[in-house]
Write a protein that holds these residues in place. Structure first.
Motif, PDB file in Angstrom:
ATOM      1  N   SER A 245       0.817  -1.221   0.000  1.00  0.00           N
ATOM      2  CA  SER A 245       0.000   0.000   0.000  1.00  0.00           C
ATOM      3  C   SER A 245       0.846   1.264   0.000  1.00  0.00           C
ATOM      4  CB  SER A 245      -0.922   0.007   1.239  1.00  0.00           C
ATOM      5  OG  SER A 245      -1.821  -1.085   1.198  1.00  0.00           O
ATOM      6  N   GLN A 250       5.675   7.888  -0.406  1.00  0.00           N
ATOM      7  CA  GLN A 250       5.851   7.343   0.943  1.00  0.00           C
ATOM      8  C   GLN A 250       7.065   6.425   1.016  1.00  0.00           C
ATOM      9  OE1 GLN A 250       2.020   5.499   1.487  1.00  0.00           O
ATOM     10  NE2 GLN A 250       1.130   7.286   2.513  1.00  0.00           N
ATOM     11  N   ASP A 277      -4.832  -1.392   9.802  1.00  0.00           N
ATOM     12  CA  ASP A 277      -4.878  -1.214   8.347  1.00  0.00           C
ATOM     13  C   ASP A 277      -3.659  -0.439   7.882  1.00  0.00           C
ATOM     14  OD1 ASP A 277      -5.387   1.449   9.103  1.00  0.00           O
ATOM     15  OD2 ASP A 277      -7.561   1.174   8.934  1.00  0.00           O
ATOM     16  N   GLU A 279      -3.422   2.580   6.837  1.00  0.00           N
ATOM     17  CA  GLU A 279      -3.358   3.946   7.366  1.00  0.00           C
ATOM     18  C   GLU A 279      -2.695   3.969   8.740  1.00  0.00           C
ATOM     19  OE1 GLU A 279      -6.362   7.729   8.288  1.00  0.00           O
ATOM     20  OE2 GLU A 279      -7.111   5.903   7.311  1.00  0.00           O
ATOM     21  N   ASP A 280      -3.051   3.004   9.606  1.00  0.00           N
ATOM     22  CA  ASP A 280      -2.409   2.916  10.926  1.00  0.00           C
ATOM     23  C   ASP A 280      -0.903   2.709  10.777  1.00  0.00           C
ATOM     24  OD1 ASP A 280      -4.853   3.193  12.131  1.00  0.00           O
ATOM     25  OD2 ASP A 280      -5.109   1.064  12.590  1.00  0.00           O
ATOM     26  N   TRP A 282       1.042   3.541   8.303  1.00  0.00           N
ATOM     27  CA  TRP A 282       1.727   4.733   7.814  1.00  0.00           C
ATOM     28  C   TRP A 282       1.874   5.793   8.906  1.00  0.00           C
ATOM     29  CZ3 TRP A 282       5.212   6.390   4.920  1.00  0.00           C
ATOM     30  CH2 TRP A 282       5.378   7.745   4.641  1.00  0.00           C
ATOM     31  N   VAL A 283       0.910   5.906   9.796  1.00  0.00           N
ATOM     32  CA  VAL A 283       1.016   6.859  10.908  1.00  0.00           C
ATOM     33  C   VAL A 283       2.252   6.554  11.744  1.00  0.00           C
ATOM     34  CG1 VAL A 283      -0.045   7.621  13.063  1.00  0.00           C
ATOM     35  CG2 VAL A 283      -1.455   7.384  11.011  1.00  0.00           C
ATOM     36  N   GLU A 286       5.400   7.409   9.585  1.00  0.00           N
ATOM     37  CA  GLU A 286       5.590   8.845   9.379  1.00  0.00           C
ATOM     38  C   GLU A 286       6.075   9.554  10.632  1.00  0.00           C
ATOM     39  OE1 GLU A 286       3.334  12.258   6.780  1.00  0.00           O
ATOM     40  OE2 GLU A 286       2.116  11.085   8.169  1.00  0.00           O
TER      41      GLU A 286
END
Length: 363
Positions: A245, A250, A277, A279-280, A282-283, A286
């Motif tokens: 993903s 990124q 998921d 998104e979690d 990537w948090v 990041e």
């Protein structure tokens, strides 16, 4: 005085009788040499072919030679039993299979048959009766196996195939990547993954060499991006749950953070985080990337993925009941043990090293 015997001239009948006796007692010699006599006898016994038959024989010989030449080039389609195909011989560039797409493929094959043959190559050493590896058509092989398991129909037990003869295993990898690049675009992470894995398995001398050969037709900028994602795979491939993903931006930001020395910190955070998921995930990534952006790069990383200087041979893989994976590797410098798993961190590895040290002191 003895009386002289009166001589009489033989009659014609006497001459005929003498000649017949002579012929019956004397072998008839041929004026020809022995080899010539053999050839003459063979010619007398052979069947005389007419012009049309001779022409057809010549055409048959030419067609047979053309067929053998086409077969050697992998241009002749054959039926290969599925149980003779080793689908795990090569590390695949695809990570995941879309189940909806697989359902569509199985339905299409069930209704219309297999329209496009797969490409196989002969294994150097057969594996449990499996003689072929897959260059292209991995999804089609899986679909046919699924249909065979679901229906038991013998028509799904074989698959149409072209038997290719790649000069080397790297050539087979190149063909596989090219086929997927054209028919189903690979994700950035999948490109980096196959480059890193093929180098780790000794197919290519280094990650850079793998990228240059697998993606020879790509631009210089694209190959640079593949190397960055190869670095991501090498450093975090066993920790990331949703690597496919990652967007291009990124992945490049993550690679730069790794070059700045953030690998240990990222691994520790991923091991502790509750990730549901992409998104979690990537948090978490990041949060570390932002801290390392603008930081000086670790010069030992050289701006590129680690390139093993020697070829590694991988030993047996052990998976523990707690989810850890241990693998022995050996190269020209010696043996190493690789640990993988979501909970592996620096502290755990250091503790293991200390235990090994104590064990060595005792021995």
């Amino acid at each position: 005085m003895a009386k002289r015997r009166k001589l009489e001239a033989p009659s014609a009948e006497d001459l005929d009788r003498i000649e017949q006796e002579f012929r019956s007692e004397t072998s008839r010699r041929s004026p020809m040499a022995p080899i010539a006599q053999v050839a003459a006898d063979a010619a007398q016994q052979s069947q005389v072919l007419d012009a049309e038959t001779r022409s057809q024989t010549a055409r048959d010989r030419t067609d047979a030679e053309a067929h053998r030449a086409a077969q050697d080039k992998g241009l002749v389609m054959v039926e290969v039993p599925l149980d003779q195909i080793d689908s795990d011989d090569m590390v695949r560039d695809r990570i995941t299979m879309d189940e909806a797409e697989m359902d569509e493929l199985r339905a299409s094959i069930r209704q219309n048959g297999l329209r496009l043959p797969v490409e196989l190559y002969e294994l150097i050493e057969p594996n449990d009766g499996r003689k072929y590896g897959i260059i292209s058509g991995y999804r089609r092989v899986l679909a046919m196996r699924g249909l065979l398991a679901a229906t038991g129909d013998a028509k799904f037990s074989t698959i149409k195939a072209l038997i290719k003869l790649p000069a080397t295993l790297p050539a087979a990898f190149v063909a596989m990547v090219e086929e997927n690049e054209v028919r189903a675009d690979l994700s950035h992470f999948e490109r980096g993954r196959i480059a890193a894995l093929s180098a780790q398995n000794g197919i290519f001398d280094s990650v850079g060499d793998a990228v240059n050969q697998l993606f020879a037709s790509a631009s210089k900028a694209k190959r640079s991006k593949v190397r960055s994602f190869a670095l991501v795979f090498e450093a975090l491939g066993d920790m990331l749950t949703f690597p496919e993903s990652l967007t291009e931006r990124q992945g490049l930001r993550l690679a730069n953070a790794l070059r700045a020395g953030a690998e240990s910190e990222i691994r520790n955070l991923l091991a502790e985080a509750q990730i549901e998921d992409a998104e979690d995930e990537w948090v978490v990534l990041e949060s570390v990337i932002e801290q390392n952006e603008g930081a000086p790069r670790d010069k030992t990383r050289g701006g590129r993925p680690r390139m093993p200087s020697t070829r590694r041979q991988r030993g047996p893989e052990i998976t523990t009941s707690t989810g850890f994976v241990l693998r022995r590797e050996v190269d020209e410098r010696g043996y190493s043990i690789r640990f993988e798993g979501r909970k592996v961190d620096v502290e755990m590895v250091d503790a293991i090293i200390r235990e090994v040290e104590r064990w060595l002191e005792k021995s």
